[in-house]
Scaffold this active site. Structure first.
Site, mmCIF file in Angstrom:
data_model
loop_
_atom_site.group_PDB
_atom_site.id
_atom_site.type_symbol
_atom_site.label_atom_id
_atom_site.label_comp_id
_atom_site.label_asym_id
_atom_site.label_seq_id
_atom_site.Cartn_x
_atom_site.Cartn_y
_atom_site.Cartn_z
ATOM 1 C CG HIS A 531 -7.213 3.247 1.322
ATOM 2 N ND1 HIS A 531 -7.528 2.538 2.190
ATOM 3 C CD2 HIS A 531 -5.946 2.880 1.108
ATOM 4 C CE1 HIS A 531 -6.373 1.632 2.465
ATOM 5 N NE2 HIS A 531 -5.333 2.037 1.661
ATOM 6 C CG HIS A 536 -4.517 -0.691 -2.102
ATOM 7 N ND1 HIS A 536 -4.189 -2.107 -1.617
ATOM 8 C CD2 HIS A 536 -4.708 0.201 -1.047
ATOM 9 C CE1 HIS A 536 -3.733 -1.577 -0.387
ATOM 10 N NE2 HIS A 536 -4.063 -0.355 -0.125
ATOM 11 C CG HIS A 722 -0.890 3.232 0.367
ATOM 12 N ND1 HIS A 722 0.027 2.549 1.510
ATOM 13 C CD2 HIS A 722 -1.981 2.429 0.561
ATOM 14 C CE1 HIS A 722 -0.808 1.758 2.097
ATOM 15 N NE2 HIS A 722 -2.117 1.602 1.289
#
Length: 870
Positions: A531, A536, A722
């Site tokens: 993640h 990100h 994502h």
């Protein structure tokens, strides 16, 4: 009275303008759409009053058209001729309601033949406050017709800028095709966005995109407990770059950037247009995150030495069936005192007496015990919140890649005797040959840190889980290996224990605990690697480089920009209150203070081209090339929901990108001669992912194929990847026993009190081992917030405005892309209703929808936003 004065002076000004301009002069009528500051910032009376005053004294909002066809003198760089200023009309008399909304204003430009066709305009805000400029539309430009400018940018008072604010039409140009009069403005705008590279602190109104290391996670001025290594810029701790804020260094460490105080924790600098919008959802998100950081987390930390416990699974269910009645009144009073009741109700759905009533997670909505089955445990490796780790087992026993000189023998101790009686009559050799053995391997990632991690409150293992592919397409776990560093030193290798499936008695309880340790590992790897790192953190350098090197006129900027929405903002929030030293992540996920450091070590193996879904599947041995199969790949687990749906989405994205790029680039030579594109790619490699700049796997960006493949990867990571690893967090992990994030005890040994408790009360022993009650509350409070869709979310296949380009062919290709995604949605629904595809729903009766492209707002467990927006 005030309004009458305004009307009178406004009327006089209008008469004066008529006399000066003359009724016979030709005008270009325009409409400006914007959002006033007093609309966006609730009732900012001072801003509203002062802006009206500025209008009264003639200091309003001016616009000047810039020619796209006629340039100035050679000495002035041939830049486009600039028309006379025109002013927004009726600002004073147009009263906008306090509810968030747009206002349209008229503007009339004197027609100047020397301007000809405008290609840009300059706007100057002489008001006291900023506004959000959305569009300018010119109704009937002589000889041309309607011209539309899409702006979507904050415009601050002119005193804050050292340059003119320039906006371009929604026409698309490669650098060499840009009309000569617009080239200066195009180039200068990029210079402004890059900034001057100086170290002065950037302000709210600044628009500078620049790079920095992750040197703001620690807070060394608070003491050794809060010291963290700088991530990025070193061989030991490589990392993608983040946006520069230019805060001064800390007093005790010049290499660490100082942090904002907790009271202003969400005011961290990002370029102004990267800030969240102002609909209710973003305000709610900001307030909820601040509440976690400022009130909930400290309150829970204050009693962490004697954490409350769940005694039964019924106690856990109370979180979703009426709320939790915490016995510590000081804690409750502190929370109630610092969070207004209305916000408390929104964040935690409480009546003010009991706290923390959460929505029922999907994983237990139909059946509160099905999550405990081996089938569901395995299914979630294919269709859960972290379906990107499992790989095919190609050698038995599994081998380690850790340096034997440092870590000794780390190879698996699993033997044939452990698993052969659970392979449905197949031998190990046959199972490997026929692609029926798979592994969830968290051994090598964790072992180097395990000794340090286990000196904290965490007590956990490195794990390997081997699974067998059954005839019905489902997986079953056949063995779990739990390993610890050798007590005499790392160089002596690992000490391991092997556990096999059992359903009854204490052996069944031990097997259930073994699966929990695996789930703890997978939860940590999911949050830190799948993640945070791989979406990100990895995507932020692309956001920065695109704004620094590709003009808004550039076709690749127009292609990628929607996929960067809100990313820098949510990452800044994360650095400030989630992944920082002592932040929510360290408190709720087992690696604790070593969490981000571990993700840096894993980044050493990050490869850009392997972020492509087909390459990832091949690398993990889950798929093999097959020209006769859809997408050119054959899945070795046919019913692998993430891969099946993902390949559909991947192929749709690639077709869209191919159609789009082929319109603007008709040859490889055009790619090579595009200066902005080449600068963009060079900066991405050398700055954005600078610790990887010498890697041979980077595409050279010499061909259209390299451009198409690279843009497809960027869009895939920012959108579908994502979505697959984010929006299932609450549906799967909102019930912590299914996805515990911490283990606090080692496996009970026979003859100990813990073993006796396991025999007499296995549920209590299980709950005493995994995440404690208050950490559970904090953890699921966070993931509920981060699993929600904003009400103004823009999903894959959608754009915020239909007029994002004037070119018809790309518009048609984008519509085709949207139609393809709609058909994928239909296929997903059909597959979820196919009883033969057992992995799509599973024992928990939870259909796989994480790659279903669209969604409503809220907690839906589906939907692919364009960007890493939360």
């Amino acid at each position: 009275m005030f309004n009458k004065i305004i009307e009178k002076i406004g009327g006089e000004n209008g008469t004066k303008k008529l006399k000066m301009g003359g009724s016979q002069s030709q005008k270009i009528k325009g409409t400006v759409v914007l959002m006033k500051k007093n609309v966006l910032d609730f009732n900012d009376f001072n801003a509203s009053f002062l802006d009206r005053f500025h209008e009264l004294v003639g200091k309003g909002v001016s616009l000047q058209l810039v020619s796209a066809v006629n340039g100035d003198s050679q000495a002035n760089g041939l830049r486009g001729k600039v028309g006379e200023p025109a002013y927004l009309e009726d600002w004073i008399t147009r009263i906008t309601s306090l509810a968030a909304g747009e206002s349209a204003f008229k503007v009339n430009f004197d027609y100047d033949e020397e301007i000809g066709v405008p290609g840009a305009f300059i706007i100057k805000n002489n008001h006291h406050s900023e506004f959000y400029l959305k569009t300018l539309t010119l109704d009937d430009v002589p000889g041309h017709g309607r011209i539309h400018f899409i702006c979507n940018s904050w415009v601050y008072p002119a005193k804050h800028y050292k340059y003119d604010r320039v906006f371009f039409t929604n026409q698309t140009y490669l650098p060499n095709d840009t009309p000569t009069p617009l080239r200066y403005y195009r180039e200068q705008e990029l210079v402004n966005l890059r900034g001057d590279g100086k170290d002065e602190e950037l302000e709210e109104w600044d628009r500078v995109y620049d790079y920095a290391y992750y040197n703001d996670l620690g807070d060394p001025d608070k003491g050794a407990k809060y010291v963290r290594p700088v991530l990025g810029g070193s061989v030991e701790y490589p990392y993608p770059r983040r946006g520069r804020t230019s805060r001064p260094p800390t007093k005790s460490d010049p290499n660490s950037e100082s942090r904002l105080p907790i009271t202003s924790s969400l005011n961290i600098y990002v370029p102004r247009d990267e800030r969240f919008g102002h609909l209710k959802m973003s305000d709610f998100l900001a307030y909820a995150l601040k509440s976690l950081a400022q009130v909930i987390k400290p309150a829970l930390e204050s009693i962490d030495s004697t954490p409350f416990e769940f005694d039964t699974f019924d106690d856990v269910l109370k979180l979703y069936e009426g709320g939790l009645d915490l016995p510590d009144s000081d804690l409750l009073n502190d929370i109630r005192k610092n969070i207004p009741l209305e916000m408390l109700k929104e964040i935690f759905r409480t009546d003010g007496e009991k706290l923390f009533e959460f929505p029922m997670p999907q994983v237990i909505k139909d059946n509160t015990t099905a999550w405990r089955t081996d089938e569901e445990f395995a299914r979630e490796m294919l269709a859960g919140v972290n379906p990107v780790i499992i790989r095919r087992l190609e050698e038995f026993p599994p081998a380690s890649k850790l340096d034997e000189k440092l870590y000794g023998n780390q190879n698996s101790t699993i033997t044939a005797n452990h698993i052969e009686n659970n392979l449905d009559g197949v031998t190990i050799d046959e199972a490997i040959k026929n692609n029926r053995l798979f592994i969830l391997d968290h051994h090598d990632i964790l072992m180097p840190y395990l000794r340090r991690i286990n000196t904290t409150t965490t007590k956990t293992y490195a794990s390997r889980t081997i699974l067998f592919l059954k005839d019905d397409g489902t997986l079953k776990p056949v063995v779990i290996e739990l390993s610890l560093p050798h007590p005499d030193g790392d160089q002596f290798g690992a000490t391991s224990k092997v556990y096999t499936p059992s359903e009854n008695g204490v052996k069944g309880s031990i097997w259930h605990l073994a699966k929990a340790y695996v789930a703890v590992n997978d939860s940590g790897v999911h949050q830190l690697i799948s993640h945070w790192l791989n979406t990100h953190a990895a995507i932020e350098p692309f956001v920065i480089a695109t704004n620094r090197q590709l003009s808004v006129l550039h076709p690749i900027h127009k292609l990628l920009h929607p996929h960067f929405r809100d990313t820098m903002n949510i990452n800044a929030f994360a650095r400030q209150i989630l992944i920082n030293a002592g932040g929510v992540l360290e408190l709720t996920v087992f690696p604790a203070k070593y969490a981000m450091e571990m993700s840096s070590v894993v980044y050493k193996n990050w490869v850009f081209t392997e972020q492509a879904l087909p390459e990832d599947l091949k690398k993990r041995g889950i798929a093999v090339e097959d020209p006769n199969s859809p997408h050119g790949l054959r899945l070795l687990i046919e019913d692998y929901p993430y891969a099946v749906d993902g390949l559909e989405i991947w192929s749709a994205i690639k077709k869209w990108v191919e159609d789009y790029c082929s319109f603007y680039y008709t040859s490889d030579e055009m790619v090579q001669k595009d200066a902005e594109l080449q600068n963009w790619w060079k900066e991405l490699r050398e700055e954005g992912h600078g610790d990887k700049k010498n890697e041979p796997w980077w595409p050279k960006m010499h061909t259209r194929e390299e451009l198409i493949d690279s843009c497809t990867i960027i869009i895939w990571v920012a959108s579908a990847l994502h979505a697959a690893v984010n929006f299932g967090q609450y549906p799967y992990a909102g019930y912590l026993p299914n996805r515990p994030t911490i283990s606090r005890k080692f496996m009970p040994e026979e003859g100990t009190p813990d073993y006796a408790e396991l025999e007499s009360n296995p549920d209590k022993a299980f709950l005493r081992t995994i995440t404690a009650q208050l950490q559970t509350i904090l953890g699921i409070s966070l993931i509920e917030i981060l699993s929600r869709h904003s009400t103004d979310e823009v999903y894959l296949g959608q754009r915020a405005t239909p007029e994002w380009t004037l070119d018809h062919q790309p518009i048609q290709a984008f519509q085709d892309f949207g139609n393809t995604l709609a058909k994928i949605e239909e296929r997903i629904l059909a597959m979820n209703n196919d009883m033969n595809l057992k992995n799509r729903v599973g024992p928990v009766k939870m259909p796989y929808t994480l790659l279903f492209p669209t969604s409503e707002g809220g907690l839906t467990g589906k939907g692919i936003p364009n960007s890493v927006s939360i």
